[in-house]
Design an enzyme around this catalytic site. Structure first.
Site, PDB file in Angstrom:
ATOM      1  N   SER A 149       0.798  -1.236   0.000  1.00  0.00           N
ATOM      2  CA  SER A 149       0.000   0.000   0.000  1.00  0.00           C
ATOM      3  C   SER A 149       0.825   1.277   0.000  1.00  0.00           C
ATOM      4  O   SER A 149       0.384   2.301   0.507  1.00  0.00           O
ATOM      5  CB  SER A 149      -0.946  -0.007   1.203  1.00  0.00           C
ATOM      6  OG  SER A 149      -0.268  -0.369   2.396  1.00  0.00           O
ATOM      7  N   ILE A 195      -3.148   1.642  -6.335  1.00  0.00           N
ATOM      8  CA  ILE A 195      -4.438   1.233  -5.785  1.00  0.00           C
ATOM      9  C   ILE A 195      -4.341   0.991  -4.287  1.00  0.00           C
ATOM     10  O   ILE A 195      -5.225   1.383  -3.526  1.00  0.00           O
ATOM     11  CB  ILE A 195      -4.950  -0.032  -6.506  1.00  0.00           C
ATOM     12  CG1 ILE A 195      -5.308   0.286  -7.965  1.00  0.00           C
ATOM     13  CG2 ILE A 195      -6.161  -0.614  -5.784  1.00  0.00           C
ATOM     14  CD1 ILE A 195      -5.670  -0.931  -8.797  1.00  0.00           C
ATOM     15  N   GLY A 196      -3.267   0.364  -3.836  1.00  0.00           N
ATOM     16  CA  GLY A 196      -3.113   0.077  -2.411  1.00  0.00           C
ATOM     17  C   GLY A 196      -3.104   1.326  -1.561  1.00  0.00           C
ATOM     18  O   GLY A 196      -3.755   1.376  -0.503  1.00  0.00           O
ATOM     19  N   TYR A 203       0.409 -13.743 -15.076  1.00  0.00           N
ATOM     20  CA  TYR A 203      -0.308 -12.793 -14.235  1.00  0.00           C
ATOM     21  C   TYR A 203      -1.783 -13.167 -14.159  1.00  0.00           C
ATOM     22  O   TYR A 203      -2.376 -13.236 -13.077  1.00  0.00           O
ATOM     23  CB  TYR A 203      -0.149 -11.387 -14.808  1.00  0.00           C
ATOM     24  CG  TYR A 203      -1.036 -10.341 -14.164  1.00  0.00           C
ATOM     25  CD1 TYR A 203      -0.696  -9.777 -12.942  1.00  0.00           C
ATOM     26  CD2 TYR A 203      -2.211  -9.905 -14.787  1.00  0.00           C
ATOM     27  CE1 TYR A 203      -1.506  -8.814 -12.352  1.00  0.00           C
ATOM     28  CE2 TYR A 203      -3.022  -8.947 -14.213  1.00  0.00           C
ATOM     29  CZ  TYR A 203      -2.668  -8.402 -13.000  1.00  0.00           C
ATOM     30  OH  TYR A 203      -3.475  -7.458 -12.414  1.00  0.00           O
TER      31      TYR A 203
END
Length: 264
Positions: free
Chosen positions: A15, A19-20, A154
């Site tokens: 984070s 996004i985190g 992925y």
């Protein structure tokens, strides 16, 4: 709808950016005590600075640990023994042709993208169940359902997370703990932004032109015709972490801009 997470602790893996970090900010804004995580102390300190500048009253701590390893996970467990909310966000991606993906690449992607989330969930969800309340969120991807040929390894990990998420939700049925997965589509995160900027420079075009070309060629089914923002993805995660989301569990919720051509 007002979301309040006062009195709750949240851990967001990976984070320090993208996004985190947006999820960590969203949870802190809702009143949760948030544990930020990154691999290096420098990255963690920078992320803490960003959050404090935006939310001076935020209750946040940072843990430097490589959660892609068992030792890193143990470092987190030792410093933060329990949590109410766990967001399994940590993940890596790398475009690479299938015939060039070596065994080591497959193992590395599985360890970082899947096994880290399994370890954290196994440790923290038991405590949540004992306390009769908790939230576990897995960051999957639209690539879980629409495997990208440019990075099959992925896509494989993101599909695996859907299986883990649903299985854990069923394991925790009736405990007051909800487990869900979020499927972002193409998102303007730090990693994606840096990747596009590099490609744009190599091709002699603007980043905006490259993004438009990427969507047209690789995600032509996008209905919003743009990359999502990290905040748009974070909003879904904050909702799933809330009291109001108590009847949502075992689900895979899309923030994909309509890329997936499915009504379910």
């Amino acid at each position: 709808m007002h979301i309040s997470l006062n009195g709750k602790r949240a851990i967001v893996s990976g984070s320090t950016a993208g996004i985190g970090l947006a999820i960590a900010i969203g949870l802190a804004e809702a009143g949760a005590e948030v544990v930020l995580n990154g691999r290096t102390q420098a990255r963690v300190d920078e992320a803490l600075k960003v959050v404090r500048e935006r939310l001076p009253q935020a209750r946040i701590i940072g843990i430097a640990a490589d959660l892609g390893t068992q030792a890193g996970a143990q470092t987190l467990f030792d410093q933060v023994p329990h949590t109410d909310i766990l967001v399994n966000n940590l993940g890596i991606f790398e475009p690479k042709p299938f015939f060039e993906i070596e065994d080591e690449d497959w193992q590395r992607f599985f360890d970082v993208n899947v096994l880290n989330a399994v370890r954290l969930s196994r440790h923290y969800a038991q405590g949540m169940a004992g306390r009769k309340w908790g939230r576990v969120v897995f960051l999957s991807s639209e690539s879980a359902l629409q495997i990208p040929t440019e990075m099959i390894h992925y896509g494989m990990t993101k599909t695996a997370l859907l299986a883990v998420s649903r299985g854990l939700a069923e394991t925790l049925a009736g405990t007051g703990v909800t487990v869900n997965a979020v499927l972002p589509g193409p998102t303007r995160s730090e990693g994606v932004g840096d990747f596009f900027a590099k490609l744009a420079e190599e091709q002699g075009v603007s980043t905006a032109e490259l993004e438009a070309s990427f969507l047209a060629e690789h995600r032509p089914t996008s209905l919003i015709k743009r990359l999502a923002t990290v905040e748009e993805v974070a909003n879904m995660v904050v909702y799933l972490a809330s009291m109001q989301a108590s009847a949502t569990t075992g689900a895979a919720l899309r923030v994909d801009g309509g890329v997936l051509r499915s009504i379910a």
